[in-house]
Scaffold this motif. Sequence first.
Motif, PDB file in Angstrom:
ATOM      1  N   LEU A 220       0.823  -0.858  -0.004  1.00  0.00           N
ATOM      2  CA  LEU A 220       0.069   0.053  -0.102  1.00  0.00           C
ATOM      3  C   LEU A 220       0.995   1.741   0.169  1.00  0.00           C
ATOM      4  O   LEU A 220       1.701   1.464   0.675  1.00  0.00           O
ATOM      5  CB  LEU A 220      -0.986  -0.184   1.130  1.00  0.00           C
ATOM      6  N   LEU A 221       0.434   2.040  -0.746  1.00  0.00           N
ATOM      7  CA  LEU A 221       1.284   3.680  -0.577  1.00  0.00           C
ATOM      8  C   LEU A 221       0.008   4.203   0.472  1.00  0.00           C
ATOM      9  O   LEU A 221      -1.084   4.260   0.632  1.00  0.00           O
ATOM     10  CB  LEU A 221       0.920   4.584  -1.667  1.00  0.00           C
ATOM     11  N   VAL A 222       1.294   4.977   1.657  1.00  0.00           N
ATOM     12  CA  VAL A 222       0.169   5.271   3.183  1.00  0.00           C
ATOM     13  C   VAL A 222       0.636   6.591   3.022  1.00  0.00           C
ATOM     14  O   VAL A 222       0.032   7.562   3.204  1.00  0.00           O
ATOM     15  CB  VAL A 222       0.664   4.402   3.939  1.00  0.00           C
ATOM     16  N   GLU A 223       1.909   7.351   2.458  1.00  0.00           N
ATOM     17  CA  GLU A 223       1.714   8.787   2.669  1.00  0.00           C
ATOM     18  C   GLU A 223       2.635   9.097   1.491  1.00  0.00           C
ATOM     19  O   GLU A 223       3.469   8.842   1.340  1.00  0.00           O
ATOM     20  CB  GLU A 223       2.143   8.738   3.790  1.00  0.00           C
ATOM     21  N   VAL A 224       2.554  10.285   1.652  1.00  0.00           N
ATOM     22  CA  VAL A 224       3.684  11.161   0.143  1.00  0.00           C
ATOM     23  C   VAL A 224       4.316  12.491   0.770  1.00  0.00           C
ATOM     24  O   VAL A 224       3.632  13.432   1.829  1.00  0.00           O
ATOM     25  CB  VAL A 224       3.167  11.331  -1.033  1.00  0.00           C
ATOM     26  N   ARG A 225       5.683  12.542   1.128  1.00  0.00           N
ATOM     27  CA  ARG A 225       5.937  13.704   1.546  1.00  0.00           C
ATOM     28  C   ARG A 225       6.506  14.212   0.795  1.00  0.00           C
ATOM     29  O   ARG A 225       7.521  14.545  -0.469  1.00  0.00           O
ATOM     30  CB  ARG A 225       7.491  12.898   2.631  1.00  0.00           C
ATOM     31  N   LEU A 226       6.594  15.392   1.384  1.00  0.00           N
ATOM     32  CA  LEU A 226       6.470  16.883  -0.204  1.00  0.00           C
ATOM     33  C   LEU A 226       7.154  17.918   1.351  1.00  0.00           C
ATOM     34  O   LEU A 226       7.017  18.328   2.040  1.00  0.00           O
ATOM     35  CB  LEU A 226       5.141  17.462  -0.180  1.00  0.00           C
ATOM     36  N   PRO A 227       9.008  18.156   0.229  1.00  0.00           N
ATOM     37  CA  PRO A 227      10.119  18.976   0.783  1.00  0.00           C
ATOM     38  C   PRO A 227       8.768  20.512   0.612  1.00  0.00           C
ATOM     39  O   PRO A 227       8.082  21.095  -0.123  1.00  0.00           O
ATOM     40  CB  PRO A 227      11.110  19.031  -0.251  1.00  0.00           C
ATOM     41  N   LYS A 228       8.782  20.984   2.213  1.00  0.00           N
ATOM     42  CA  LYS A 228       8.605  22.967   2.362  1.00  0.00           C
ATOM     43  C   LYS A 228       9.137  23.247   1.554  1.00  0.00           C
ATOM     44  O   LYS A 228      10.538  23.907   1.527  1.00  0.00           O
ATOM     45  CB  LYS A 228       8.195  22.812   3.192  1.00  0.00           C
ATOM     46  N   LEU A 229       8.566  23.859   0.463  1.00  0.00           N
ATOM     47  CA  LEU A 229       9.407  25.127  -0.615  1.00  0.00           C
ATOM     48  C   LEU A 229       8.685  26.224  -0.478  1.00  0.00           C
ATOM     49  O   LEU A 229       7.708  26.651  -0.736  1.00  0.00           O
ATOM     50  CB  LEU A 229       9.332  24.511  -1.845  1.00  0.00           C
ATOM     51  N   ALA A 230       8.873  27.447   0.618  1.00  0.00           N
ATOM     52  CA  ALA A 230       8.520  28.033   0.384  1.00  0.00           C
ATOM     53  C   ALA A 230       9.231  29.663   0.338  1.00  0.00           C
ATOM     54  O   ALA A 230      10.238  29.506  -0.361  1.00  0.00           O
ATOM     55  CB  ALA A 230       7.418  28.526   1.824  1.00  0.00           C
ATOM     56  N   GLY A 231       8.559  31.096   0.448  1.00  0.00           N
ATOM     57  CA  GLY A 231       9.487  31.938   0.248  1.00  0.00           C
ATOM     58  C   GLY A 231      10.233  32.396  -0.928  1.00  0.00           C
ATOM     59  O   GLY A 231       9.608  32.524  -1.387  1.00  0.00           O
TER      60      GLY A 231
END
Lengths: 285, 185
Positions: free
Chosen positions: A166-177
Amino acid sequence: MIPAPFAYARPTTVDEALQAIAEGGEDVKVLAGGQSLIPVMRLRLAAPETVVDLGRVAELRGVREEDDAIVVGAMTTHADVLADPLIRQYAPLVAEATATVADRQVRHRGTFGGALVHADPAGDLPAVALALDAEFVIVGPGGRRTVGASEFFVDYLTTAVQEGELLVEVRLPKLAGSWGMHYEKFNRVAQAWSIVAVAAAVRREDGRIAEARIGLTNMGPTPLRARQVEEALAGAEATADAVAAASQHAAVGTDPSSDLNAQADYRQHLATVLTRRAVSTAAGL
Amino acid sequence: MTRISVRVDGASYDDDVEPRTLLVHYLREQLGKVGTVVGCDTSNCGACTVHLDGEAVKSCTVLAVQADGAEVTTIEGVAGDGSGNGQLHPMQKAFHEMHGLQCGYCTPGMIMASLDLVKENPDPSEDEVREGIEGNLCRCTGYQNIVRAVQQAAAEMRGSDGNGNGHVAPAEVDTAAAPHVVGQA
Ligand SMILES: Cc1cc2nc3c(=O)[nH]c(=O)nc-3n(C[C@H](O)[C@H](O)[C@H](O)COP(=O)(O)OP(=O)(O)OC[C@H]3O[C@@H](n4cnc5c(N)ncnc54)[C@H](O)[C@@H]3O)c2cc1C
Ligand code: FES
Ligand code: FES
């Protein structure tokens, strides 16, 4: 038409889900939002022996913050993604692309994880996940592993998620600023899939483009990174001319299909035009 | 067979369904709620749109078992007191007055999608209406009068209750005559 008969399991935890999959027989399908699976089952293109419905697995839903990443549960619906403040702040590209997916009814049911595991070449979220260097957390009988976006999308409708997993979750790097982002989608009618689309994230520094990440939708059996454009943009002046010149490389290494909507060479032309638009908007030009 | 409990247009039902039963077929064939129609085989047309726990969904693309424990509102539960016998809902009235239909086949789904849109955006522009109902196809009208109808209804709904909340809460109905009804909450 209606689907062929199947046995139905409705687990409430990930562990129960893995067990239901293990005990489900030869052909088990996981049901997320059902917005791709149910149409395919109605047409009898899939006729699983067992369907394991993740709809009640609460731990797979929602978005949370974890250090320098935001973590999106696989069962978070497109509508919930659109309403989420963390996504809006740190991954607006995801929200922008999700807003172009299908229509409001489909977005109420369809899920972030389902769209990524389904990995339709015309799907909008795979190229976004690839551009953002997302990490995919997969669980299975052998435990838990994390796979980078470049290894996740393997082939046409095929990902690193193996049978029984199962795919349980996806981590996305915080890109802001200093990051700007834009999803540029080309289609011709309402609720339609992308003929071609481009996901761009651009970091600007002192009038220059310090870094660009570009994902291409529907330019091959899997989403692709426009690496040559990224290299040409790194350190380039943030001007319309520089972006237009770099975007000329957008189709290098792509392998788009020809279908009723467009021939392959037209898709390659679109890739250069849409890349220019996506990068320009992301860079605030 | 799998046992499900659902509330549909204000009444509670307990039924056995095959897991492969689509919600739209459960509504039409087991409950007799034929106001909700099927217009395609590809999840595109939106004619089958109902509200599932207050959100518009395509009921041909939801299994009845997925609706277990949920509240479903169909076009039949929108008017007046929810029994379908009362006054037309402002959205229904606007479709009538603005000629928002010709053959009428798309209308149940159009109205359910429009109510969902107006709940989220009580004062949609013409473009926002067109985008909001992009999941619903009409082969007759050319959409012009549908867009006008949705805007007129939105205005009336903003005026009438002050908050423009388009969610249609189904009222209690007397279902004593329906054999599969086991109780009302
Ligand atoms: C009319 C219409 C228009 C659409 N337009 C677009 C569009 O423009 N752009 C776009 O990107 N998408 C579009 N979609 C697809 C939509 O985004 C779907 O929601 C998505 O592709 C599948 O997500 P789902 O949650 O519905 O998954 P499901 O249909 O439930 O599952 C899809 C596949 O993924 C597997 N799966 C799902 N979740 C998991 C998991 N956690 N672990 C392991 N396997 C899993 C399932 O077994 C199945 O094989 C459209 C769909 C429709 C019906
Ligand atoms: S019948 Fe459900 S979308 Fe057409
Ligand atoms: S009125 Fe005939 S399809 Fe819309």
